[in-house]
Design an enzyme around this catalytic site. Structure first.
Site, mmCIF file in Angstrom:
data_model
loop_
_atom_site.group_PDB
_atom_site.id
_atom_site.type_symbol
_atom_site.label_atom_id
_atom_site.label_comp_id
_atom_site.label_asym_id
_atom_site.label_seq_id
_atom_site.Cartn_x
_atom_site.Cartn_y
_atom_site.Cartn_z
ATOM 1 N N ASP A 190 -27.777 35.519 34.382
ATOM 2 C CA ASP A 190 -28.705 35.594 33.251
ATOM 3 C C ASP A 190 -28.581 34.364 32.363
ATOM 4 O O ASP A 190 -27.465 33.976 31.973
ATOM 5 C CB ASP A 190 -28.372 36.816 32.379
ATOM 6 N N GLU A 207 -37.428 46.719 34.265
ATOM 7 C CA GLU A 207 -36.470 47.622 33.619
ATOM 8 C C GLU A 207 -37.182 48.692 32.803
ATOM 9 O O GLU A 207 -38.033 48.386 31.952
ATOM 10 C CB GLU A 207 -35.512 46.804 32.721
HETATM 11 O O1 KIV Z 1 -27.816 42.088 32.034
HETATM 12 C C1 KIV Z 1 -28.024 42.972 32.870
HETATM 13 O O2 KIV Z 1 -27.125 43.700 33.303
HETATM 14 C C2 KIV Z 1 -29.383 43.136 33.365
HETATM 15 C C3 KIV Z 1 -29.663 44.332 34.220
HETATM 16 C C4 KIV Z 1 -29.741 45.539 33.389
HETATM 17 C C5 KIV Z 1 -30.875 44.138 35.054
HETATM 18 O O3 KIV Z 1 -30.238 42.358 33.065
#
Ligand code: KIV
Length: 273
Positions: A92, A191
């Site tokens: 991310d 989500e």
């Molecule tokens: O940060 C995370 O764990 C996520 C998932 C919930 C898809 O983005």
């Protein structure tokens, strides 16, 4: 000769995920943030590990995903990459490192790829961040989209309830998914949206759609590892299936250890030099 450094195991790539969608084989994805658990998750045969910014909650104890930094994400991602042999590792981009500035988005993504050795990045949002998505892709970095409930925007939504129940928001989500696909994303996370809408999106676009709280009409599923292992007791949304109760198991073990130390049972004669 294999290009894999560690073994001859066939690695999961973005192309493999695409083939899985075409074959109708579901994609499994879990989060991981550290070496030890990532090793177990990879050895179990998971297709994708997401180094999610949920590390902000489950690893650091923050209330939201907003505080985690790029340096911290790189630390988690590099620990995971050292552990894995087979799965694809997606990281991310944390809040504030890509929104509204495509140059910064590219710089942040390059840092993740170079410093952690991960294989792809994930960004939250649709049309608002499309310039960032395109710029990252132009550098050859695979991008996963994330629509529906996007926790980095929690202060805009004000709540973690199911998203896109109304027609206007659902239409925007469909258009955003089409835009992310056209830009060149290799997959999209949906989500906490109605399962009918998620199924429609998965049918409309040709890239894999991975759901969390989005029903079973999509191409794969993702859960937060600590939630599905039952380490976090407080978080229990309807979509979560718990596969273990590690909170109780770990607590019992620690209590037994304390008891053994206090009673002078540990260490015994065989457990010393
Ligand atoms: O940060 C995370 O764990 C996520 C998932 C919930 C898809 O983005």
């Amino acid at each position: 000769m294999s290009t894999s450094k560690k073994t001859d195991i066939k690695r999961v790539t973005t192309n493999v995920l695409q083939e899985m969608k075409i074959r109708g084989e579901k994609i499994s994805m879990l989060t991981a943030y550290d070496y030890s658990l990532a090793q177990i998750v990879d050895a179990s045969g998971i297709d994708v590990i997401l180094v999610g910014d949920s590390a902000s909650n489950v690893m650091a104890g923050h209330e939201t995903t907003l505080p985690i930094t790029l340096d911290q994400m790189i630390y988690h991602a590099s620990s995971v990459v050292r552990a894995i042999q087979r799965c694809l590792v997606v990281v991310d981009l944390p809040f504030g490192t890509y929104q509204g500035n495509s140059k910064e988005a590219l710089t942040s993504s390059i840092r993740i790829m170079k410093e952690s050795g991960a294989h792809a990045v994930k960004l939250e949002g649709g049309s608002e961040i499309i310039e960032s998505v395109k710029r990252i892709l132009s550098a050859g970095i695979p991008v996963m989209g994330h629509l529906g409930l996007t926790p980095q925007s929690i202060y805009k939504f004000g709540t973690y309830v199911v998203r896109a129940k109304e027609e206007e928001e659902a239409n925007k989500l469909i258009n955003d998914a089409l835009e992310l696909e056209a830009a060149g994303c290799f997959a999209i996370v949906l989500e906490k949206i109605p399962s009918k809408l998620a199924k429609l999106v998965a049918e409309k676009i040709s890239i894999p759609v991975i759901g969390i709280g989005a029903g079973n009409g999509v191409d794969g599923q993702v859960l937060v590892l600590h939630d599905m292992l039952g380490i976090n007791k407080e978080f229990s949304p309807r979509f979560l299936r718990r596969y273990n109760d590690l909170y109780t198991s770990i607590k019992n073990s620690v209590e037994n250890y304390i008891q053994d130390v206090k009673s002078k049972d540990f260490p015994n004669s065989k457990e010393q030099y």
